[in-house]
Scaffold this motif. Structure first.
Motif, PDB file in Angstrom:
ATOM      1  N   LYS A  25       0.333  -1.302   0.378  1.00  0.00           N
ATOM      2  CA  LYS A  25      -0.275   0.630   0.242  1.00  0.00           C
ATOM      3  C   LYS A  25       0.534   1.478   0.082  1.00  0.00           C
ATOM      4  CE  LYS A  25      -4.085  -2.451   0.936  1.00  0.00           C
ATOM      5  NZ  LYS A  25      -5.674  -2.181  -0.510  1.00  0.00           N
ATOM      6  N   LYS A  26       0.002   2.265  -0.797  1.00  0.00           N
ATOM      7  CA  LYS A  26       1.142   3.541  -0.728  1.00  0.00           C
ATOM      8  C   LYS A  26       1.167   4.394   0.829  1.00  0.00           C
ATOM      9  CE  LYS A  26       0.475   4.435  -6.167  1.00  0.00           C
ATOM     10  NZ  LYS A  26       0.015   5.492  -6.767  1.00  0.00           N
ATOM     11  N   GLU A  27      -0.387   4.351   1.900  1.00  0.00           N
ATOM     12  CA  GLU A  27      -0.320   4.854   3.121  1.00  0.00           C
ATOM     13  C   GLU A  27      -0.221   3.549   4.270  1.00  0.00           C
ATOM     14  OE1 GLU A  27      -3.835   7.020   2.226  1.00  0.00           O
ATOM     15  OE2 GLU A  27      -2.919   8.731   1.418  1.00  0.00           O
ATOM     16  N   LYS A  28       0.075   3.973   4.921  1.00  0.00           N
ATOM     17  CA  LYS A  28       0.370   2.995   6.412  1.00  0.00           C
ATOM     18  C   LYS A  28      -0.738   2.651   6.792  1.00  0.00           C
ATOM     19  CE  LYS A  28       5.070   4.450   8.425  1.00  0.00           C
ATOM     20  NZ  LYS A  28       5.617   4.656   9.495  1.00  0.00           N
ATOM     21  N   PRO A  29      -1.888   1.508   7.023  1.00  0.00           N
ATOM     22  CA  PRO A  29      -3.412   1.077   7.687  1.00  0.00           C
ATOM     23  C   PRO A  29      -3.387   1.506   8.556  1.00  0.00           C
ATOM     24  CG  PRO A  29      -2.004  -0.830   7.247  1.00  0.00           C
ATOM     25  CD  PRO A  29      -1.110   0.708   6.796  1.00  0.00           C
ATOM     26  N   GLU A  30      -4.688   2.404   9.363  1.00  0.00           N
ATOM     27  CA  GLU A  30      -4.512   2.629  10.553  1.00  0.00           C
ATOM     28  C   GLU A  30      -5.108   1.351  11.895  1.00  0.00           C
ATOM     29  OE1 GLU A  30      -7.038   5.650  11.370  1.00  0.00           O
ATOM     30  OE2 GLU A  30      -5.457   7.478  10.454  1.00  0.00           O
ATOM     31  N   ASP A  31      -5.624   0.658  11.146  1.00  0.00           N
ATOM     32  CA  ASP A  31      -6.437  -0.356  11.315  1.00  0.00           C
ATOM     33  C   ASP A  31      -5.828  -2.305   9.958  1.00  0.00           C
ATOM     34  OD1 ASP A  31      -7.439  -2.535  13.099  1.00  0.00           O
ATOM     35  OD2 ASP A  31      -9.598  -2.130  12.875  1.00  0.00           O
ATOM     36  N   ASP A  67      -8.939  -6.366   2.566  1.00  0.00           N
ATOM     37  CA  ASP A  67      -8.113  -7.135   2.030  1.00  0.00           C
ATOM     38  C   ASP A  67      -8.400  -8.226   2.244  1.00  0.00           C
ATOM     39  OD1 ASP A  67      -6.189  -5.746  -0.548  1.00  0.00           O
ATOM     40  OD2 ASP A  67      -6.067  -4.668   0.333  1.00  0.00           O
ATOM     41  N   HIS A  68      -7.179  -7.397   3.440  1.00  0.00           N
ATOM     42  CA  HIS A  68      -6.965  -9.388   4.708  1.00  0.00           C
ATOM     43  C   HIS A  68      -8.393  -9.238   5.252  1.00  0.00           C
ATOM     44  CE1 HIS A  68      -5.080 -11.136   7.703  1.00  0.00           C
ATOM     45  NE2 HIS A  68      -5.497 -11.046   9.033  1.00  0.00           N
ATOM     46  N   LYS A  77      -1.961 -10.129  14.145  1.00  0.00           N
ATOM     47  CA  LYS A  77      -1.134  -9.628  14.712  1.00  0.00           C
ATOM     48  C   LYS A  77      -0.929  -8.503  13.517  1.00  0.00           C
ATOM     49  CE  LYS A  77       1.819 -11.842  17.705  1.00  0.00           C
ATOM     50  NZ  LYS A  77       0.451 -13.140  18.148  1.00  0.00           N
ATOM     51  N   LYS A  78       0.049  -7.749  12.728  1.00  0.00           N
ATOM     52  CA  LYS A  78       0.324  -6.732  11.548  1.00  0.00           C
ATOM     53  C   LYS A  78       1.463  -5.909  11.847  1.00  0.00           C
ATOM     54  CE  LYS A  78      -1.507  -2.656  11.485  1.00  0.00           C
ATOM     55  NZ  LYS A  78      -2.783  -1.876  11.165  1.00  0.00           N
ATOM     56  N   GLU A  79       2.666  -6.216  10.982  1.00  0.00           N
ATOM     57  CA  GLU A  79       3.826  -5.739  10.846  1.00  0.00           C
ATOM     58  C   GLU A  79       3.605  -4.862   9.608  1.00  0.00           C
ATOM     59  OE1 GLU A  79       6.605  -8.640  10.076  1.00  0.00           O
ATOM     60  OE2 GLU A  79       6.116  -9.842  12.791  1.00  0.00           O
ATOM     61  N   THR A 122       1.859  -7.000   6.237  1.00  0.00           N
ATOM     62  CA  THR A 122       1.622  -8.564   6.414  1.00  0.00           C
ATOM     63  C   THR A 122       0.837  -8.069   7.941  1.00  0.00           C
ATOM     64  OG1 THR A 122       3.908  -8.845   5.534  1.00  0.00           O
ATOM     65  CG2 THR A 122       3.212 -10.674   7.265  1.00  0.00           C
ATOM     66  N   GLU A 123      -0.573  -9.468   7.431  1.00  0.00           N
ATOM     67  CA  GLU A 123      -1.296  -9.306   9.019  1.00  0.00           C
ATOM     68  C   GLU A 123      -1.627 -10.796   8.550  1.00  0.00           C
ATOM     69  OE1 GLU A 123      -4.601  -6.360   8.658  1.00  0.00           O
ATOM     70  OE2 GLU A 123      -3.721  -6.577   5.845  1.00  0.00           O
ATOM     71  N   THR A 124      -1.911 -11.434   9.498  1.00  0.00           N
ATOM     72  CA  THR A 124      -1.900 -13.232  10.242  1.00  0.00           C
ATOM     73  C   THR A 124      -3.014 -12.480  11.757  1.00  0.00           C
ATOM     74  OG1 THR A 124       0.168 -13.430   9.920  1.00  0.00           O
ATOM     75  CG2 THR A 124      -0.868 -14.797  11.548  1.00  0.00           C
ATOM     76  N   SER A 125      -3.955 -13.923  10.947  1.00  0.00           N
ATOM     77  CA  SER A 125      -5.359 -13.504  11.293  1.00  0.00           C
ATOM     78  C   SER A 125      -5.145 -15.437  11.919  1.00  0.00           C
ATOM     79  CB  SER A 125      -6.329 -12.826  11.292  1.00  0.00           C
ATOM     80  OG  SER A 125      -6.708 -11.862  11.887  1.00  0.00           O
TER      81      SER A 125
END
Length: 320
Positions: A105-111, A115-116, A191-193, A246-249
């Motif tokens: 993404k071009k911007e950092k997601p707050e949450d 997609d995830h 978790k989000k990195e 990178t997101e893990t649920s």
């Protein structure tokens, strides 16, 4: 992107290096990815093990029959799960899946990224608990697991398999039986990195491999000859950003978390019945995400299953 231009004197000496806009736009093409891992947290064989063992040993202790009443008759022990109709048989099981996605993404997601989240919700909605066992509700009506009335057939009733899902989780007596455990119950389930894909516009500076793959003048884009032969190399203009998220649920779906007793109908015909847990196919075209081109994500046809043998009814025990 930009490039560095220079003047050159009669002796070939380069001077007055200057930034210049690139002739073409370059598109960042690193692809998103996703991975799903499935796990049977507590299988039906695990859930019914205590009661089945108690029946096999002919133990007369009601507390041991925590989720079902299995037949204690010696001649019925050849079956894996023998029951007599009319007793309680509580649905059970716990199933986990872990989703890991990598998007850019071009911007950092707050949450959580859309997609995830959408992929996660699609997988949750695909969960299915299915059985053709026959139950009786509080109104004394013979029903399937969905509380749908059964049609009489001979001395019993016609089979009508029922399927519970997260969306349609109301069972006998309209009791909700499917529970979803997610980050709302436990924050450690998500978790989000976030990692910025570094770049520079300084002449001779280094940028991440992902950028070099789409810029001319690098081996990563198979255009190193532009640099070695013509000293031409492209750079990403300052002020632009690209992040790898990178997101893990981890999601656990529990069947009948409250161990609500469901009673089978005393006139359920003898025979073999089934219970199975599965995940349906997922339509990946919903939403405008990068993975929509995959169209369909295959589910799991049989994640967990057992067969129940109905032999006789509770009236046999009462008459004896």
């Amino acid at each position: 992107m930009i490039r560095w231009m220079h003047h050159q004197d009669a002796e070939g000496k380069k001077y007055d290096w200057t930034k210049a806009p690139g002739q073409y736009k370059r598109e960042f093409i690193q692809q998103a990815s996703g991975r799903v891992e499935w796990d049977v947290k507590s299988s039906m064989s695990d859930e019914y093990a205590q009661a089945r063992d108690a029946a096999a040993k002919s133990k007369n202790n009601k507390k041991l029959y925590d989720k079902a009443v299995f037949a204690t008759d010696k001649d019925l022990q050849e079956y894996d799960y023998p029951i007599k109709s009319g007793y309680y048989f509580n649905p059970a099981g716990s199933y986990t899946f872990t989703v890991t996605t990598e998007v850019f993404k071009k911007e950092k997601p707050e949450d959580m990224t859309g997609d995830h989240k959408d992929l996660l919700n699609s997988l949750i909605k695909s969960f299915r608990y299915e059985t053709d066992l026959m139950f009786i509700n509080n109104k004394k009506i013979p029903v399937n697991i969905n509380n749908e009335e059964l049609t009489r057939k001979g001395g019993g009733f016609e089979r009508k398999p029922g399927v519970l899902s997260v969306k349609d989780n109301k069972s006998v007596n309209a009791t909700p039986l499917i529970t979803v455990l997610d980050r709302s119950k436990d924050s450690s389930r998500y978790k989000k990195e976030v990692e910025e894909i570094k770049h520079t516009d300084k002449r001779g500076g280094d940028s991440d491999t992902f950028w070099k793959m789409v810029l001319e003048g690098y081996s990563e884009s198979y255009t190193l000859g532009k640099y070695t032969n013509y000293n031409y190399r492209e750079y990403v203009e300052a002020g632009q950003h690209m992040y790898k998220i990178t997101e893990t649920s981890t999601i656990t779906i529990v069947v009948n978390a409250g161990n609500v007793p469901l009673y089978t109908h005393a006139n359920m015909p003898n025979g073999k019945y089934y219970i199975k847990v599965w995940f349906d196919q997922v339509d990946m075209t919903v939403g405008g995400h990068a993975y929509k081109g995959l169209k369909t994500l295959q589910g799991i046809e049989n994640l967990d299953s057992i067969h129940i043998n109905v032999v006789g009814s509770m009236f046999d025990d009462l008459n004896n």
